[in-house]
Scaffold this active site. Structure first.
Site, mmCIF file in Angstrom:
data_model
loop_
_atom_site.group_PDB
_atom_site.id
_atom_site.type_symbol
_atom_site.label_atom_id
_atom_site.label_comp_id
_atom_site.label_asym_id
_atom_site.label_seq_id
_atom_site.Cartn_x
_atom_site.Cartn_y
_atom_site.Cartn_z
ATOM 1 N N ASP A 1 0.818 -1.203 0.000
ATOM 2 C CA ASP A 1 0.000 0.000 0.000
ATOM 3 C C ASP A 1 0.858 1.261 0.000
ATOM 4 O O ASP A 1 0.634 2.184 -0.763
ATOM 5 C CB ASP A 1 -0.979 0.005 1.184
ATOM 6 C CG ASP A 1 -0.306 -0.354 2.514
ATOM 7 O OD1 ASP A 1 0.938 -0.532 2.562
ATOM 8 O OD2 ASP A 1 -1.030 -0.466 3.521
ATOM 9 N N ASP B 1 7.051 4.022 3.479
ATOM 10 C CA ASP B 1 7.232 5.181 4.349
ATOM 11 C C ASP B 1 8.721 5.287 4.687
ATOM 12 O O ASP B 1 9.510 5.741 3.867
ATOM 13 C CB ASP B 1 6.334 4.940 5.577
ATOM 14 C CG ASP B 1 6.245 6.099 6.528
ATOM 15 O OD1 ASP B 1 6.169 7.244 6.069
ATOM 16 O OD2 ASP B 1 6.247 5.864 7.744
ATOM 17 N N LYS C 1 6.121 7.828 0.153
ATOM 18 C CA LYS C 1 6.450 9.108 0.805
ATOM 19 C C LYS C 1 7.974 9.223 0.817
ATOM 20 O O LYS C 1 8.612 8.899 1.819
ATOM 21 C CB LYS C 1 5.957 9.092 2.257
ATOM 22 C CG LYS C 1 4.477 9.135 2.471
ATOM 23 C CD LYS C 1 4.225 9.156 3.982
ATOM 24 C CE LYS C 1 2.791 9.021 4.328
ATOM 25 N NZ LYS C 1 2.606 8.803 5.790
HETATM 26 P P1 5GP Z 1 7.761 1.644 6.883
HETATM 27 O O1 5GP Z 1 8.503 0.482 7.428
HETATM 28 O O2 5GP Z 1 8.018 1.920 5.425
HETATM 29 O O3 5GP Z 1 8.003 2.881 7.722
HETATM 30 O O4 5GP Z 1 6.256 1.302 7.167
HETATM 31 C C1 5GP Z 1 5.313 1.124 6.204
HETATM 32 C C2 5GP Z 1 4.007 0.790 6.874
HETATM 33 O O5 5GP Z 1 3.605 1.852 7.739
HETATM 34 C C3 5GP Z 1 2.906 0.684 5.849
HETATM 35 O O6 5GP Z 1 2.778 -0.635 5.339
HETATM 36 C C4 5GP Z 1 1.695 1.129 6.639
HETATM 37 O O7 5GP Z 1 1.155 0.037 7.337
HETATM 38 C C5 5GP Z 1 2.237 2.122 7.637
HETATM 39 N N1 5GP Z 1 2.060 3.518 7.169
HETATM 40 C C6 5GP Z 1 3.020 4.376 6.768
HETATM 41 N N2 5GP Z 1 2.509 5.562 6.401
HETATM 42 C C7 5GP Z 1 1.166 5.460 6.562
HETATM 43 C C8 5GP Z 1 0.062 6.364 6.326
HETATM 44 O O8 5GP Z 1 0.185 7.521 5.889
HETATM 45 N N3 5GP Z 1 -1.183 5.880 6.601
HETATM 46 C C9 5GP Z 1 -1.398 4.629 7.078
HETATM 47 N N4 5GP Z 1 -2.661 4.267 7.303
HETATM 48 N N5 5GP Z 1 -0.384 3.745 7.310
HETATM 49 C C10 5GP Z 1 0.881 4.157 7.051
#
Ligand code: 5GP
Length: 174
Positions: free
Chosen positions: A98, A101, A129
């Site tokens: 999805d 981040d 992002k």
């Molecule tokens: P990362 O390890 O890249 O920081 O984490 C990614 C995960 O964080 C995504 O799969 C999601 O579950 C959550 N996440 C990151 N940004 C968002 C956001 O803007 N909205 C939501 N609902 N979940 C997010």
């Protein structure tokens, strides 16, 4: 506190972009079969829509992971809650997410999946992002780059709600 959703990407914009990615994947994998790996729960809405727009043969599998660490920051150490049903050996694998981040969860996950011997391993995400990236992750297919705001819809939740929105929005508090 009352909350409302500000629309960031409309249903039409998201649908159009998924169609484009589906066409691109169909071209890139012409003559092959792709194996889509969905990371639950967030990636499921995007994966179903994407799969419908891919014209080469498609197989699907699902996994569920949870990240150790605080609620707001992923540590990058991933626990497999539900593993894939099938082996990835010699398959043309595309991980469907999805959102990317910090990149912590995915860089860990991709390393782990690479060890399972796929013929190829690519990453497709609906949202990215880039400003938030802590660990470099190569994204092969991106729907949209978005600013650093907490988004919901199209599988993404806020406290388990809003996954069912057919568009991407930002939760705002009045
Ligand atoms: P990362 O390890 O890249 O920081 O984490 C990614 C995960 O964080 C995504 O799969 C999601 O579950 C959550 N996440 C990151 N940004 C968002 C956001 O803007 N909205 C939501 N609902 N979940 C997010």
């Amino acid at each position: 506190m009352a909350e409302h959703i500000r629309v960031l990407l409309t249903e039409e914009e998201v649908d159009k972009r998924i169609q484009e990615i589906g066409e691109q994947i169909s071209k890139d994998y012409a003559g092959k079969q792709v194996h889509l790996v969905c990371v639950l729960k967030g990636g499921s809405f995007f994966m179903c829509e994407l799969a419908k727009r891919i014209t080469v043969p498609v197989s699907l599998d699902f996994m569920s992971v949870s990240s150790y660490g605080s609620d707001t920051k992923s540590s990058g150490v991933v626990k497999i809650v539900k593993d894939l049903d099938e082996s990835l050996k010699d398959k043309e694998v595309i991980v469907v997410e999805d959102i990317v981040d910090s990149g912590r969860t995915l860089s860990y996950l991709l390393e782990m999946l690479k060890d399972r011997g796929p013929a190829s391993l690519r990453l497709c995400t609906l949202l990215d992002k880039p400003e938030r990236r802590v660990i470099d992750v190569h994204v092969d297919y991106t729907g949209f780059n978005i600013p650093d705001e907490f988004v919901v819809g199209y599988g993404l939740d806020y406290d388990q709600r809003y996954r069912n929105l057919p568009y991407i929005g930002v939760v705002e508090f009045d």
